[in-house]
Structures are given as C-alpha cells and as structure tokens.
Scaffold this motif. Structure first.
Motif, PDB file in Angstrom:
ATOM      1  N   ASP A 127     -12.856   9.031 -15.407  1.00 15.73           N
ATOM      2  CA  ASP A 127     -13.446  10.339 -15.727  1.00 15.73           C
ATOM      3  C   ASP A 127     -12.523  11.196 -16.571  1.00 15.73           C
ATOM      4  OD1 ASP A 127     -15.766   9.902 -14.477  1.00 15.73           O
ATOM      5  OD2 ASP A 127     -15.229  10.917 -12.577  1.00 15.73           O
ATOM      6  N   ASP A 128     -11.282  11.146 -16.197  1.00 12.96           N
ATOM      7  CA  ASP A 128     -10.334  12.039 -16.882  1.00 12.96           C
ATOM      8  C   ASP A 128      -8.930  11.448 -16.785  1.00 12.96           C
ATOM      9  OD1 ASP A 128      -9.350  14.167 -18.239  1.00 12.96           O
ATOM     10  OD2 ASP A 128      -9.386  15.570 -16.534  1.00 12.96           O
ATOM     11  N   VAL A 129      -8.098  11.774 -17.771  1.00 17.73           N
ATOM     12  CA  VAL A 129      -6.701  11.313 -17.737  1.00 17.73           C
ATOM     13  C   VAL A 129      -5.783  12.505 -17.892  1.00 17.73           C
ATOM     14  CG1 VAL A 129      -4.946   9.916 -18.905  1.00 17.73           C
ATOM     15  CG2 VAL A 129      -7.267   9.054 -18.693  1.00 17.73           C
ATOM     16  N   ARG A 130      -4.777  12.596 -17.030  1.00 19.81           N
ATOM     17  CA  ARG A 130      -3.777  13.690 -17.132  1.00 19.81           C
ATOM     18  C   ARG A 130      -2.405  13.072 -17.310  1.00 19.81           C
ATOM     19  NH1 ARG A 130      -6.130  18.009 -13.966  1.00 19.81           N
ATOM     20  NH2 ARG A 130      -8.130  18.285 -15.009  1.00 19.81           N
ATOM     21  N   TYR A 131      -1.652  13.618 -18.198  1.00 25.60           N
ATOM     22  CA  TYR A 131      -0.297  13.078 -18.302  1.00 25.60           C
ATOM     23  C   TYR A 131       0.731  14.149 -18.660  1.00 25.60           C
ATOM     24  CZ  TYR A 131      -1.668  12.794 -23.223  1.00 25.60           C
ATOM     25  OH  TYR A 131      -2.125  13.077 -24.472  1.00 25.60           O
ATOM     26  N   GLY A 132       0.442  15.378 -18.338  1.00 27.02           N
ATOM     27  CA  GLY A 132       1.430  16.444 -18.550  1.00 27.02           C
ATOM     28  C   GLY A 132       1.950  16.473 -19.973  1.00 27.02           C
ATOM     29  N   GLU A 133       0.981  16.320 -20.913  1.00 27.38           N
ATOM     30  CA  GLU A 133       1.324  16.225 -22.333  1.00 27.38           C
ATOM     31  C   GLU A 133       2.312  17.298 -22.777  1.00 27.38           C
ATOM     32  OE1 GLU A 133      -1.218  15.742 -26.433  1.00 27.38           O
ATOM     33  OE2 GLU A 133      -2.147  16.591 -24.653  1.00 27.38           O
ATOM     34  N   GLU A 134       2.025  18.538 -22.400  1.00 27.41           N
ATOM     35  CA  GLU A 134       2.832  19.659 -22.891  1.00 27.41           C
ATOM     36  C   GLU A 134       4.273  19.594 -22.440  1.00 27.41           C
ATOM     37  OE1 GLU A 134       1.678  23.711 -22.300  1.00 27.41           O
ATOM     38  OE2 GLU A 134      -0.118  23.300 -23.508  1.00 27.41           O
ATOM     39  N   TRP A 135       4.444  19.399 -21.131  1.00 28.00           N
ATOM     40  CA  TRP A 135       5.827  19.444 -20.683  1.00 28.00           C
ATOM     41  C   TRP A 135       6.625  18.223 -21.092  1.00 28.00           C
ATOM     42  CZ3 TRP A 135       8.128  16.149 -17.266  1.00 28.00           C
ATOM     43  CH2 TRP A 135       7.326  15.472 -16.344  1.00 28.00           C
ATOM     44  N   VAL A 136       5.913  17.090 -21.305  1.00 35.38           N
ATOM     45  CA  VAL A 136       6.638  15.919 -21.832  1.00 35.38           C
ATOM     46  C   VAL A 136       7.192  16.254 -23.213  1.00 35.38           C
ATOM     47  CG1 VAL A 136       6.371  13.566 -22.717  1.00 35.38           C
ATOM     48  CG2 VAL A 136       5.379  14.189 -20.525  1.00 35.38           C
ATOM     49  N   GLN A 137       6.343  16.916 -24.005  1.00 30.49           N
ATOM     50  CA  GLN A 137       6.774  17.246 -25.351  1.00 30.49           C
ATOM     51  C   GLN A 137       7.908  18.282 -25.347  1.00 30.49           C
ATOM     52  OE1 GLN A 137       3.114  17.699 -27.356  1.00 30.49           O
ATOM     53  NE2 GLN A 137       3.548  15.832 -28.513  1.00 30.49           N
ATOM     54  N   LYS A 138       7.790  19.267 -24.497  1.00 28.15           N
ATOM     55  CA  LYS A 138       8.809  20.320 -24.400  1.00 28.15           C
ATOM     56  C   LYS A 138      10.154  19.713 -24.007  1.00 28.15           C
ATOM     57  CE  LYS A 138       6.590  24.666 -23.477  1.00 28.15           C
ATOM     58  NZ  LYS A 138       5.868  25.331 -22.440  1.00 28.15           N
ATOM     59  N   LEU A 139      10.043  18.872 -22.997  1.00 30.77           N
ATOM     60  CA  LEU A 139      11.234  18.203 -22.483  1.00 30.77           C
ATOM     61  C   LEU A 139      11.990  17.477 -23.608  1.00 30.77           C
ATOM     62  CD1 LEU A 139      10.844  16.822 -19.110  1.00 30.77           C
ATOM     63  CD2 LEU A 139      11.680  15.114 -20.647  1.00 30.77           C
ATOM     64  N   TYR A 140      11.173  16.792 -24.419  1.00 30.79           N
ATOM     65  CA  TYR A 140      11.800  16.053 -25.517  1.00 30.79           C
ATOM     66  C   TYR A 140      12.366  16.967 -26.576  1.00 30.79           C
ATOM     67  CZ  TYR A 140      11.396  11.300 -24.196  1.00 30.79           C
ATOM     68  OH  TYR A 140      11.618  10.116 -23.578  1.00 30.79           O
ATOM     69  N   SER A 141      11.669  18.055 -26.874  1.00 28.56           N
ATOM     70  CA  SER A 141      12.217  18.902 -27.937  1.00 28.56           C
ATOM     71  C   SER A 141      13.513  19.574 -27.486  1.00 28.56           C
ATOM     72  CB  SER A 141      11.202  19.890 -28.498  1.00 28.56           C
ATOM     73  OG  SER A 141      10.369  20.332 -27.497  1.00 28.56           O
ATOM     74  N   ILE A 142      13.592  19.935 -26.197  1.00 31.39           N
ATOM     75  CA  ILE A 142      14.850  20.520 -25.708  1.00 31.39           C
ATOM     76  C   ILE A 142      15.988  19.506 -25.906  1.00 31.39           C
ATOM     77  CG2 ILE A 142      16.136  21.239 -23.647  1.00 31.39           C
ATOM     78  CD1 ILE A 142      13.524  22.392 -22.560  1.00 31.39           C
ATOM     79  N   ARG A 143      15.699  18.283 -25.537  1.00 32.34           N
ATOM     80  CA  ARG A 143      16.738  17.272 -25.650  1.00 32.34           C
ATOM     81  C   ARG A 143      17.132  17.035 -27.108  1.00 32.34           C
ATOM     82  NH1 ARG A 143      16.706  11.397 -22.843  1.00 32.34           N
ATOM     83  NH2 ARG A 143      15.961  10.563 -24.806  1.00 32.34           N
ATOM     84  N   ASN A 144      16.165  17.001 -27.995  1.00 26.03           N
ATOM     85  CA  ASN A 144      16.477  16.789 -29.413  1.00 26.03           C
ATOM     86  C   ASN A 144      17.291  17.925 -29.988  1.00 26.03           C
ATOM     87  OD1 ASN A 144      15.141  14.419 -29.272  1.00 26.03           O
ATOM     88  ND2 ASN A 144      13.260  15.161 -30.218  1.00 26.03           N
ATOM     89  N   VAL A 145      16.907  19.163 -29.619  1.00 22.49           N
ATOM     90  CA  VAL A 145      17.656  20.331 -30.105  1.00 22.49           C
ATOM     91  C   VAL A 145      19.092  20.253 -29.589  1.00 22.49           C
ATOM     92  CG1 VAL A 145      17.897  22.841 -29.882  1.00 22.49           C
ATOM     93  CG2 VAL A 145      15.679  21.845 -30.412  1.00 22.49           C
ATOM     94  N   ALA A 146      19.232  19.910 -28.307  1.00 22.97           N
ATOM     95  CA  ALA A 146      20.566  19.831 -27.722  1.00 22.97           C
ATOM     96  C   ALA A 146      21.422  18.801 -28.467  1.00 22.97           C
ATOM     97  CB  ALA A 146      20.478  19.460 -26.249  1.00 22.97           C
ATOM     98  N   THR A 147      20.830  17.642 -28.741  1.00 19.68           N
ATOM     99  CA  THR A 147      21.586  16.588 -29.424  1.00 19.68           C
ATOM    100  C   THR A 147      21.949  17.008 -30.843  1.00 19.68           C
ATOM    101  OG1 THR A 147      20.282  15.029 -28.136  1.00 19.68           O
ATOM    102  CG2 THR A 147      21.568  14.113 -29.953  1.00 19.68           C
ATOM    103  N   ALA A 148      20.951  17.561 -31.577  1.00 20.50           N
ATOM    104  CA  ALA A 148      21.211  17.954 -32.965  1.00 20.50           C
ATOM    105  C   ALA A 148      22.279  19.032 -33.024  1.00 20.50           C
ATOM    106  CB  ALA A 148      19.930  18.441 -33.614  1.00 20.50           C
ATOM    107  N   ALA A 149      22.152  20.048 -32.140  1.00 22.44           N
ATOM    108  CA  ALA A 149      23.133  21.141 -32.145  1.00 22.44           C
ATOM    109  C   ALA A 149      24.516  20.582 -31.808  1.00 22.44           C
ATOM    110  CB  ALA A 149      22.727  22.203 -31.141  1.00 22.44           C
ATOM    111  N   GLY A 150      24.568  19.653 -30.888  1.00 19.68           N
ATOM    112  CA  GLY A 150      25.850  19.038 -30.525  1.00 19.68           C
ATOM    113  C   GLY A 150      26.492  18.350 -31.714  1.00 19.68           C
TER     114      GLY A 150
END
Lengths: 233, 283
Positions: free
Chosen positions: B145-168
């Motif tokens: 009927d429906d699929v949930r996978y926390g799309e938003e927070w998965v994406q947020k999580l990844y962008s935080i990590r990418n920003v952290a790595t790039a800034a580092g």
C-alpha cells in the motif's frame, strides 16, 4: 701538463659591465702564478672563474679537465673537491675550533670518520698549528687564522690552490710565514694562483706574474711581452 | 648523514626562538585542523550509528496472502543492497508502537496498524539514492500500500556528513598552506643565519643535495614535534569538551600517527619548497 686554461674568456656583469675581455693563459701543474693589478682590474673575477663561482660570458675555461661550457652544478661540486680556495678574510666558522673547522671540510665531502682525525692532525702539523687544535679562531692571530684556512683548503689534496689576497690582512712577519707555507705546498706539486697587491713579495719571489688591468692581461712574465690592453682608451 | 643530523640539531641550538616559532605555528595549524577533524570524527561516528538504522518499511494491504508475502520476502532479500527482510505482523507492529511511544500506548488498538515488511540495507548501500531505488522496487508489488523510508532525514544526514568532510579538507589544506609558508620563511632566516657554513660547504665541494639535507631533517623534526604538540593540545581540548559539554570520541592510534605524519609532511614539504631557492642565493 696544463691544469688551468683560459681561452678567449670574457666576463660581463649585467650591472657593472665588462670585467674581463678576451683573456687567454695557461697554468701548468706545479706552477706558482701571481695575479697582480689595481683594485677592480679583474683579479678576483679570474679566480672566481677558476673555481667556477662564475662562468664566462664568452670563451672557455678548463680546470683539471672540467670545461665551463655546459658544466652542471654537480660537476662544479666535484671540481671543487680538487681545488683549494683561500680568502683575505679567512672565512672560518667562528663557533668551531681549529680542528673542527678543518674536519668540517672533510666531513662535507664524505671522508670516512675514522680517517678524519688522522688527516686533521697531519694538516695541522703541515701548517705548524698542532698545538692550537682546540683553540677557537678568535683566539688566534691573523697569520694563524690564515694557516687554518690554508689547512682547510688542503684537506682535499688539491691540484690547484687559489688564494685571493691571502696576506692582505697580515703584518710583514705573518705575510712571510704564510707565503713560505704556500711555497712549500707548491713545491709538493700543487699549482698555486695567488692574487696580491704586495709588489715587494712579488718582486722578491721571482715567480710567474700575470698583471691584469681593466679586464685584460697586460703583462705575463712567461712570454715576456707586453700586450696592448684592448679596453685601454 | 651523521653530519647532516648534527648540522640540523645545531640549527635548533643556534636559533631556538626561530625553531620554537616554526614548531608552534605548525602545532597551532595542526591543532585547528585537529579540532575540526575531531568534530568531523564525532559527527561521523554519530552518523554511522544512525545510519545503521536506515530501513525501508513497506505497509501491506490486509488481504495479502502468506504465499505472496513469502515470495516477496524471497525476492527482496535477494537484492544485493538488502541485508535482511523481516515480516512484521499487525500485532508486532502494535507491540512496537506501544514500546516506542509509551505515553500513547492506550491509544493503539489491535488491527489499528497494518502488517509490514521491514527492509534493512546493507552497509555501503545506505545512501539516499540507493535507498530510494530499492524503495521504488518494493513499491511495485500490488499488495504494498505504501512505502516509508525517511527520505528527508536520510538526505539531511548525508548532506551534514558531506559538508563536514568538505570543510575538513578545505580547512586542512588552508592550514597546511599556512604552515608551509611559515616554514618557508623560517628556512629563509635559517639559511641566512648559516650562510657562512653554506658558502664553505660549497667551496669545498659539497653538492646542493648535501647542503639541503640538514634543512630537510630540521623541517622533518619540526613537523613531527609540531604534530605531537598539536596532538597533545587536541587531546586536552577533547578531554575538556568531554568533561564539560558532551562526550566525545578521540582519534585512535592510526589517526594520531597520521597526524604526526601530516606534521612531518608539512615540515619536509615547507622546507623543500624553500631551501633550494634560498641556498642558491648564498654566494
């Protein structure tokens, strides 16, 4: 056997202009040559060309089979291991003892450690300073300091010893002593080229004299002829 | 080599202030980098803990037969991105909801929640794109009927990590550049201070490589000392943060050694870039 050969050598500096113009001469193995002439005549330039501190603008210099044309920095370093150079201001390391100053020169060219001590002792004996091995340069007289510099120049067993006004800062007695030492080194087979202002010394010695003026050789006792300096107005 | 080491040590003894300045600059540059790395490291480990919880939940219609469920579980479990598939009955879903949302446990009634297939992703496949792709494949079954996978927070999580790595990386490079410039300047002063030795070395036939060596060794030692000092400062900072603010994780031995190596590289590169040019100026 020729150990130094200048073939139509000219040297020009970008700022000060012509320092040497078309200079040619040879120095043979075991020869003693005085370079004389007024200040700024080009004596030091000739000496610098001998130890390849400068390279000619035109012409060619050969020193002990190393040719100036196309010479690499590495080849210059290797050539200098066959030369000894002495200056008016001694150029000793003030914070090291007499023996350390000489050992430094041996160390730099990779002499094995176990051989350095014996060689330093022999060199100090040769220049008459065995008792001053542990003295610091400032504790020595000018003549003694120049002897240390000569001992250092001899460390490589050079085929040519280049001396730029070596007695310029010394009194008469010290001058005689240093000159006598250079004669002894020469007698052992090392060619010596010495630039000097001391005409008394030159006259008494009766050795070959190259007189330089305005960047040209104007007199060479070897060919006993006066040349016309081409830069003379 | 013995002479080169001796000359390098002499360099420290002769100009202790200058040497301290170089070491301190390297240390502070690496300290700033170290602090940032510490933040990045802690974000990373928090993220990977959260990441392991990434899952896709496919809600099933009430009429789904056990055979269809078993077939779908076999299919989905065969995806290379998928670690495991679990069937959650409505009763289990209720149980779990009651557990997770304790204060509302009386609100839930049996049959209120649908059955679902919970899909856990394999490590290395938990990035937003892959999760979405797998979710889309799960969605194609009729009985889903429906699929949930926390799309938003998965994406947020990844962008935080990418920003952290790039800034580092950017900050790290900037600090390394500053250190290299400072070392270059101190090498220049050291060469001037030792110009007499250098000219005598030249005169007696030392090669450029030989003359350079003590300066490179000096750079290496300064770099390693600077790195060690930075490590110590970072350790102190980490302990203080842990005590007064938030529990932090410190570098493991491998990362700490990497810090020292970083210092050594900065020291040697800074020296090497400057020394050749400087010694050529000495007559």
């Amino acid at each position: 056997m020729t150990v130094i050969r200048f073939a139509n050598v000219s040297k020009e500096y970008p700022r000060t202009g012509v320092a040497l113009h078309d200079v040619s001469f040879n120095v043979n193995k075991g020869e003693f040559v005085f370079l004389t002439g007024p200040s700024g005549a080009g004596k030091s330039t000739i000496l610098k060309l001998i130890y390849f501190d400068e390279l000619p603008t035109r012409g060619d210099v050969w020193v002990s089979s190393t040719r100036s044309k196309g010479v690499s920095r590495k080849e210059i370093s290797l050539l200098r291991r066959k030369l000894g150079v002495v200056f008016q201001d001694f150029r000793l390391l003030e914070d090291r003892s007499v023996e350390q100053n000489i050992a430094f020169a041996l160390d730099v060219i990779g002499t094995p450690q176990d051989k350095i001590h014996a060689k330093v002792s022999r060199l100090l004996g040769q220049v008459g300073l065995s008792s001053k091995a542990t003295s610091m340069p400032r504790e020595l007289s000018g003549g003694e300091q120049q002897r240390v510099a000569i001992a250092r120049a001899l460390a490589n067993d050079p085929v040519v010893l280049v001396a730029d006004e070596p007695t310029g800062n010394l009194d008469d007695r010290a001058t005689r002593g240093v000159f006598q030492l250079l004669r002894e080194i020469n007698a052992a087979g090392t060619a010596v080229v010495m630039a000097t202002h001391n005409l008394d010394l030159v006259k008494r010695a009766e050795l070959r004299v190259l007189e330089i003026n305005r960047g040209a050789i104007v007199y060479d006792t070897d060919d006993e002829k006066r040349r016309t300096p081409e830069l003379t107005p | 080599m013995r002479l080169a080491v001796r000359e390098a040590l002499l360099g420290f003894r002769r100009a202790p202030m200058l040497s301290m300045l170089s070491i301190t600059t390297i240390a502070f540059s690496l300290f700033a980098f170290g602090l940032f790395s510490l933040v990045a490291l802690n974000i990373r480990s928090t993220l990977s803990a959260m990441e392991s919880r990434v899952e896709i939940r496919a809600f099933l219609s009430d009429s789904t037969t056990p055979e269809s469920i078993a077939a779908a579980m076999g299919d989905i479990g065969g995806f290379k991105e998928v670690a495991r598939v679990e069937y959650i009955t409505p009763e289990q879903a209720l149980e779990r909801a009651r557990l997770e949302l304790g204060e509302f446990k009386d609100v839930f009634e049996a049959g209120f929640l649908p059955a679902s297939l919970d899909v856990r992703m394999r490590e290395g496949y938990r990035d937003p794109e892959t999760v979405k792709k797998v979710a889309d494949r799960v969605k194609v079954y009729d009985f889903v009927d429906d699929v949930r996978y926390g799309e938003e927070w998965v994406q947020k999580l990844y962008s935080i990590r990418n920003v952290a790595t790039a800034a580092g990386i950017i900050l790290g490079l900037a600090f390394a550049a500053v250190s290299i410039i400072v070392i270059g300047a101190t090498i220049r002063m050291a060469v001037m201070a030792r110009s007499r030795e250098i000219s005598i070395m030249r005169l007696v036939g030392a090669t450029d490589g030989f003359i350079r060596r003590p300066f490179l060794i000096e750079g290496l030692v300064k770099g390693v000392l600077g790195g060690a000092f930075a490590l110590l400062l970072t350790r102190v900072a980490s302990s203080l943060i842990s005590r007064y603010f938030i529990q932090t994780e410190f570098f493991d031995t491998r990362l700490a050694l990497l810090g020292l190596l970083g210092g050594a590289v900065i020291g040697v590169v800074g020296s090497a870039l400057s020394v050749g040019r400087q010694i050529r100026r000495v007559q």
